[in-house]
Design a protein around this motif. Structure first.
Motif, PDB file in Angstrom:
ATOM      1  N   SER A   2      22.846  10.829 -15.165  1.00 28.41           N
ATOM      2  CA  SER A   2      24.059  11.340 -14.581  1.00 28.41           C
ATOM      3  C   SER A   2      25.063  11.036 -15.463  1.00 28.41           C
ATOM      4  O   SER A   2      25.279   9.857 -16.222  1.00 28.41           O
ATOM      5  CB  SER A   2      24.449  10.930 -13.163  1.00 28.41           C
ATOM      6  OG  SER A   2      23.279  11.024 -12.488  1.00 28.41           O
ATOM      7  N   THR A   5      31.216   7.634 -13.982  1.00 33.04           N
ATOM      8  CA  THR A   5      32.087   8.099 -12.727  1.00 33.04           C
ATOM      9  C   THR A   5      33.228   7.191 -12.564  1.00 33.04           C
ATOM     10  O   THR A   5      33.696   6.862 -11.569  1.00 33.04           O
ATOM     11  CB  THR A   5      31.279   8.008 -11.291  1.00 33.04           C
ATOM     12  OG1 THR A   5      30.840   6.597 -11.377  1.00 33.04           O
ATOM     13  CG2 THR A   5      30.003   9.126 -11.431  1.00 33.04           C
ATOM     14  N   ARG A   8      36.599   8.616 -10.904  1.00 28.82           N
ATOM     15  CA  ARG A   8      36.422   8.826  -9.482  1.00 28.82           C
ATOM     16  C   ARG A   8      36.469  10.347  -9.365  1.00 28.82           C
ATOM     17  O   ARG A   8      36.843  10.644  -8.137  1.00 28.82           O
ATOM     18  CB  ARG A   8      37.744   8.127  -8.903  1.00 28.82           C
ATOM     19  CG  ARG A   8      37.944   6.544  -9.135  1.00 28.82           C
ATOM     20  CD  ARG A   8      36.951   5.834  -8.204  1.00 28.82           C
ATOM     21  NE  ARG A   8      37.297   5.880  -6.871  1.00 28.82           N
ATOM     22  CZ  ARG A   8      36.630   5.450  -5.811  1.00 28.82           C
ATOM     23  NH1 ARG A   8      35.510   4.783  -6.053  1.00 28.82           N
ATOM     24  NH2 ARG A   8      37.227   5.556  -4.655  1.00 28.82           N
ATOM     25  N   ILE A  10      34.833  13.488  -7.995  1.00 24.56           N
ATOM     26  CA  ILE A  10      33.752  13.858  -7.026  1.00 24.56           C
ATOM     27  C   ILE A  10      33.390  15.143  -7.115  1.00 24.56           C
ATOM     28  O   ILE A  10      33.940  16.228  -6.917  1.00 24.56           O
ATOM     29  CB  ILE A  10      34.353  13.669  -5.521  1.00 24.56           C
ATOM     30  CG1 ILE A  10      35.162  12.465  -5.321  1.00 24.56           C
ATOM     31  CG2 ILE A  10      33.215  13.758  -4.467  1.00 24.56           C
ATOM     32  CD1 ILE A  10      35.669  12.351  -3.970  1.00 24.56           C
ATOM     33  N   CYS A  11      32.037  15.468  -7.394  1.00 22.97           N
ATOM     34  CA  CYS A  11      31.270  16.571  -7.749  1.00 22.97           C
ATOM     35  C   CYS A  11      29.740  16.333  -7.504  1.00 22.97           C
ATOM     36  O   CYS A  11      29.092  16.124  -8.483  1.00 22.97           O
ATOM     37  CB  CYS A  11      31.408  17.292  -9.210  1.00 22.97           C
ATOM     38  SG  CYS A  11      30.893  18.826  -9.421  1.00 22.97           S
ATOM     39  N   PRO A  12      29.255  16.377  -6.450  1.00 22.52           N
ATOM     40  CA  PRO A  12      27.790  16.131  -6.108  1.00 22.52           C
ATOM     41  C   PRO A  12      26.995  17.051  -6.653  1.00 22.52           C
ATOM     42  O   PRO A  12      26.035  16.868  -7.367  1.00 22.52           O
ATOM     43  CB  PRO A  12      27.770  16.310  -4.456  1.00 22.52           C
ATOM     44  CG  PRO A  12      28.891  15.969  -3.969  1.00 22.52           C
ATOM     45  CD  PRO A  12      30.089  16.548  -5.021  1.00 22.52           C
ATOM     46  N   CYS A  17      29.311  11.023  -7.789  1.00 19.77           N
ATOM     47  CA  CYS A  17      29.313  10.763  -6.428  1.00 19.77           C
ATOM     48  C   CYS A  17      29.692   9.161  -6.414  1.00 19.77           C
ATOM     49  O   CYS A  17      29.173   8.349  -6.321  1.00 19.77           O
ATOM     50  CB  CYS A  17      28.023  10.814  -5.912  1.00 19.77           C
ATOM     51  SG  CYS A  17      27.431  12.344  -5.686  1.00 19.77           S
ATOM     52  N   SER A  19      31.224   5.393  -6.188  1.00 22.29           N
ATOM     53  CA  SER A  19      30.836   4.518  -5.183  1.00 22.29           C
ATOM     54  C   SER A  19      32.262   4.232  -4.297  1.00 22.29           C
ATOM     55  O   SER A  19      33.339   4.481  -4.995  1.00 22.29           O
ATOM     56  CB  SER A  19      30.660   3.122  -5.612  1.00 22.29           C
ATOM     57  OG  SER A  19      31.297   2.690  -6.497  1.00 22.29           O
ATOM     58  N   THR A  21      33.800   6.317  -2.426  1.00 24.78           N
ATOM     59  CA  THR A  21      34.515   7.339  -1.969  1.00 24.78           C
ATOM     60  C   THR A  21      34.479   7.547  -0.499  1.00 24.78           C
ATOM     61  O   THR A  21      33.334   7.440   0.241  1.00 24.78           O
ATOM     62  CB  THR A  21      33.884   8.373  -2.662  1.00 24.78           C
ATOM     63  OG1 THR A  21      34.031   8.216  -4.091  1.00 24.78           O
ATOM     64  CG2 THR A  21      34.503   9.891  -2.146  1.00 24.78           C
ATOM     65  N   LEU A  26      34.547  15.544   0.079  1.00 22.77           N
ATOM     66  CA  LEU A  26      34.651  16.833  -0.679  1.00 22.77           C
ATOM     67  C   LEU A  26      34.200  17.901   0.847  1.00 22.77           C
ATOM     68  O   LEU A  26      34.608  19.178   0.673  1.00 22.77           O
ATOM     69  CB  LEU A  26      33.392  17.002  -1.438  1.00 22.77           C
ATOM     70  CG  LEU A  26      33.179  18.233  -2.176  1.00 22.77           C
ATOM     71  CD1 LEU A  26      34.417  18.959  -2.756  1.00 22.77           C
ATOM     72  CD2 LEU A  26      31.942  17.979  -2.970  1.00 22.77           C
ATOM     73  N   LYS A  27      33.362  17.685   1.522  1.00 26.92           N
ATOM     74  CA  LYS A  27      33.038  18.324   2.676  1.00 26.92           C
ATOM     75  C   LYS A  27      34.411  18.833   3.638  1.00 26.92           C
ATOM     76  O   LYS A  27      34.361  20.064   3.892  1.00 26.92           O
ATOM     77  CB  LYS A  27      32.282  17.776   3.710  1.00 26.92           C
ATOM     78  CG  LYS A  27      30.772  17.676   3.033  1.00 26.92           C
ATOM     79  CD  LYS A  27      29.779  16.875   3.939  1.00 26.92           C
ATOM     80  CE  LYS A  27      28.387  16.873   3.699  1.00 26.92           C
ATOM     81  NZ  LYS A  27      27.648  16.270   4.568  1.00 26.92           N
ATOM     82  N   ASN A  57      41.483  10.470  -5.207  1.00 26.81           N
ATOM     83  CA  ASN A  57      40.338   9.699  -4.839  1.00 26.81           C
ATOM     84  C   ASN A  57      40.835   8.341  -5.859  1.00 26.81           C
ATOM     85  O   ASN A  57      39.929   7.789  -6.773  1.00 26.81           O
ATOM     86  CB  ASN A  57      39.189  10.203  -5.024  1.00 26.81           C
ATOM     87  CG  ASN A  57      38.158   9.174  -4.667  1.00 26.81           C
ATOM     88  OD1 ASN A  57      38.268   8.285  -3.685  1.00 26.81           O
ATOM     89  ND2 ASN A  57      36.786   9.138  -5.201  1.00 26.81           N
TER      90      ASN A  57
END
Length: 214
Positions: A2, A5, A8, A10-12, A17, A19, A21, A26-27, A57
């Motif tokens: 991966s 990060t 920061r 956020i992009c699953p 992802c 830590s 967060t 995102l949802k 974030n």
């Protein structure tokens, strides 16, 4: 493996992802824009991958406070979500292939007005500038090989043209596109549009990657 990060983002969908967060970050953004027909169509376009820019974030109280804390409320910048388009996640993660275009969806409230019901011109410029910054954050986080993405970038110049009033209590669509990359310098064109695609403001900007010693 991966990508890092550290900033920061956020992009699953790309394995990003960070830590600590806030859960459901995102949802929440996705749910908001998915409920609006014209932004839902952008989210559903082929190859779309959504991400939350690191400015929303913050890693600490010393970083990204303008969009991550000060303006992150129901009267200012309510929601903010970025989009990239790629043939596949593997293509997006390919270090040899820079991502040259992104989009930003922004919901603004009445707390960013200058004139009544009109977003302050300085906020418009900041939204354009921050969207371009998200472009660099994305490419740097994904480890892109171009020289411009080997260190942090700063705005070298910003030429904003205000074409029509930008309304408060609205959702805006910002497009970011690279015009030229030359070593540490990147020239970018950025447009801010309303829900019908009318360009309300635009800018051309030169960004410069900092030397590693700075």
């Amino acid at each position: 493996m991966s990508p890092p990060t550290s900033n920061r983002l956020i992009c699953p969908g790309l394995g990003l992802c960070p830590s600590e967060t806030p859960p459901g970050f995102l949802k929440k953004e996705l749910a908001f824009f998915a409920a609006i027909p014209w932004t839902a169509a952008l989210l559903e376009a082929p190859g779309t991958i959504a991400f939350v820019p690191p400015c929303r974030n913050p890693v600490s109280d010393a970083h990204d406070q303008l969009f991550g804390r000060t303006l992150a409320n129901d009267r200012a910048v309510r929601q903010m979500l970025c989009l990239l388009r790629a043939e596949s996640p593997a293509t997006a993660l390919d270090s040899a292939r820079a991502i040259t275009e992104i989009e930003t969806l922004v919901s603004v409230g009445d707390g960013v007005s200058g004139f009544p019901n009109v977003v302050h011109g300085g906020i418009v410029a900041s939204l354009l500038d921050e969207s371009m910054g998200a472009f660099f954050d994305l490419n740097i986080t994904l480890g892109k090989a171009a020289k411009a993405f080997q260190s942090n970038n700063v705005t070298g110049g910003l030429n904003v043209t205000y074409l029509k009033p930008v309304p408060t209590n609205s959702v805006l669509h910002i497009t970011v596109k690279v015009e030229e990359m030359n070593g540490r310098k990147t020239k970018i064109q950025c447009d801010l549009k309303n829900e019908t695609g009318v360009v309300l403001a635009k800018c051309s900007s030169m960004w410069v990657a900092l030397k590693p010693s700075l």
